[in-house]
Scaffold this motif. Structure first.
Motif, PDB file in Angstrom:
ATOM      1  N   HIS A 174      16.907  37.969  -0.619  1.00 45.98           N
ATOM      2  CA  HIS A 174      17.007  36.616  -0.979  1.00 45.98           C
ATOM      3  C   HIS A 174      17.721  35.971  -2.695  1.00 45.98           C
ATOM      4  N   LEU A 175      17.325  35.863  -3.576  1.00 41.98           N
ATOM      5  CA  LEU A 175      17.466  36.467  -4.711  1.00 41.98           C
ATOM      6  C   LEU A 175      19.181  36.206  -4.898  1.00 41.98           C
ATOM      7  N   SER A 176      19.358  37.816  -3.864  1.00 42.42           N
ATOM      8  CA  SER A 176      20.825  37.715  -4.220  1.00 42.42           C
ATOM      9  C   SER A 176      22.236  36.663  -3.844  1.00 42.42           C
ATOM     10  N   GLY A 177      21.364  35.156  -3.578  1.00 45.75           N
ATOM     11  CA  GLY A 177      22.305  34.043  -2.986  1.00 45.75           C
ATOM     12  C   GLY A 177      22.918  33.218  -4.707  1.00 45.75           C
ATOM     13  N   PHE A 178      22.017  33.845  -5.230  1.00 44.95           N
ATOM     14  CA  PHE A 178      22.210  32.974  -6.579  1.00 44.95           C
ATOM     15  C   PHE A 178      22.999  33.551  -7.791  1.00 44.95           C
ATOM     16  N   LEU A 179      23.464  34.602  -6.721  1.00 45.42           N
ATOM     17  CA  LEU A 179      25.492  35.591  -7.384  1.00 45.42           C
ATOM     18  C   LEU A 179      26.393  34.096  -7.095  1.00 45.42           C
ATOM     19  N   GLY A 180      26.651  33.173  -6.535  1.00 43.57           N
ATOM     20  CA  GLY A 180      27.075  32.560  -6.599  1.00 43.57           C
ATOM     21  C   GLY A 180      27.283  31.193  -7.783  1.00 43.57           C
ATOM     22  N   ILE A 210      15.261  25.547  -3.519  1.00 39.84           N
ATOM     23  CA  ILE A 210      13.841  25.763  -2.933  1.00 39.84           C
ATOM     24  C   ILE A 210      14.032  26.860  -2.060  1.00 39.84           C
ATOM     25  N   LEU A 211      14.366  26.214  -1.517  1.00 41.87           N
ATOM     26  CA  LEU A 211      14.403  27.775  -0.187  1.00 41.87           C
ATOM     27  C   LEU A 211      14.641  28.580  -0.240  1.00 41.87           C
ATOM     28  N   MET A 212      15.704  29.053  -1.257  1.00 48.10           N
ATOM     29  CA  MET A 212      15.611  30.738  -1.641  1.00 48.10           C
ATOM     30  C   MET A 212      14.350  31.477  -2.308  1.00 48.10           C
ATOM     31  N   ILE A 213      13.931  30.642  -3.059  1.00 51.30           N
ATOM     32  CA  ILE A 213      12.709  30.739  -3.590  1.00 51.30           C
ATOM     33  C   ILE A 213      11.606  30.943  -3.055  1.00 51.30           C
ATOM     34  N   ILE A 214      11.124  30.837  -2.471  1.00 46.76           N
ATOM     35  CA  ILE A 214      10.517  30.142  -1.083  1.00 46.76           C
ATOM     36  C   ILE A 214      10.191  31.777  -0.321  1.00 46.76           C
ATOM     37  N   ALA A 215      11.658  31.482   0.192  1.00 46.08           N
ATOM     38  CA  ALA A 215      11.913  33.034   0.781  1.00 46.08           C
ATOM     39  C   ALA A 215      12.024  34.022  -0.008  1.00 46.08           C
ATOM     40  N   ALA A 216      12.031  34.656  -1.183  1.00 52.54           N
ATOM     41  CA  ALA A 216      12.332  35.457  -2.330  1.00 52.54           C
ATOM     42  C   ALA A 216      10.478  35.623  -2.021  1.00 52.54           C
TER      43      ALA A 216
END
Length: 125
Positions: A26-32, A100-106
C-alpha cells in the motif's frame, strides 16, 4: 513463553512478515512522488515478488495495484478536465483522497485486516 507469531497464527491473522509486506504494497504507491509511474511500479513489484508467500500479501497487493490504477485514470481524467478549469480543483481532491486512503490501508494491513478501497475499479482479480 508464547511467541507472538504463534499467537497470531492461532488467532487466524496473517503473520507479522505478511502484514509488513502488505503494508509495503500500500505504501509503495508513494513512489510516484519520486519517479514517474512509481505509484504503479511499486505495488506491482511488491505484489509480483511476494504474492506466492502468503494469500494476504497476494490479496492486498492486488488491491493496492488496482487502487493505483484507478488513481492514475482519475488523474488522467483531471488533466483532461483542466481544459475547462474544473480539473485543477479535482486533481487536488484525487491527490488528497489517495494519500489518506493509502495511509488508512497501510495501517489496516499492518493490523492484519484486509482493506478494500472505496471508489476503486478492480481490474486485476
Amino acid at each position: 513463553m508464547i511467541d507472538e507469531a504463534q499467537t497470531v497464527v492461532d488467532a487466524g491473522l496473517p503473520g507479522p512478515e505478511a502484514r509488513q509486506w502488505a503494508m509495503f504494497a500500500h505504501l509503495s504507491g508513494f513512489l510516484g512522488c519520486l519517479i514517474p509511474f512509481g505509484s504503479l511500479i511499486g505495488p506491482l513489484l511488491v505484489w509480483q515478488l511476494k504474492k506466492d508467500q502468503d494469500p494476504f500479501i497476494d490479496d492486498q497487493g492486488k488491491e493496492a495495484l488496482n487502487f493505483q490504477i484507478s488513481v492514475a485514470l482519475a488523474g488522467l481524467l483531471c488533466v483532461l478536465l483542466m481544459v475547462v478549469v474544473i480539473g485543477f480543483l479535482l486533481i487536488w481532491a484525487v491527490i488528497i483522497g489517495a494519500v489518506i486512503l493509502m495511509i488508512i490501508a497501510a495501517i489496516k494491513a499492518n493490523e492484519g485486516k484486509a482493506y478494500r478501497y472505496p471508489f476503486c475499479w478492480r481490474i486485476i482479480k
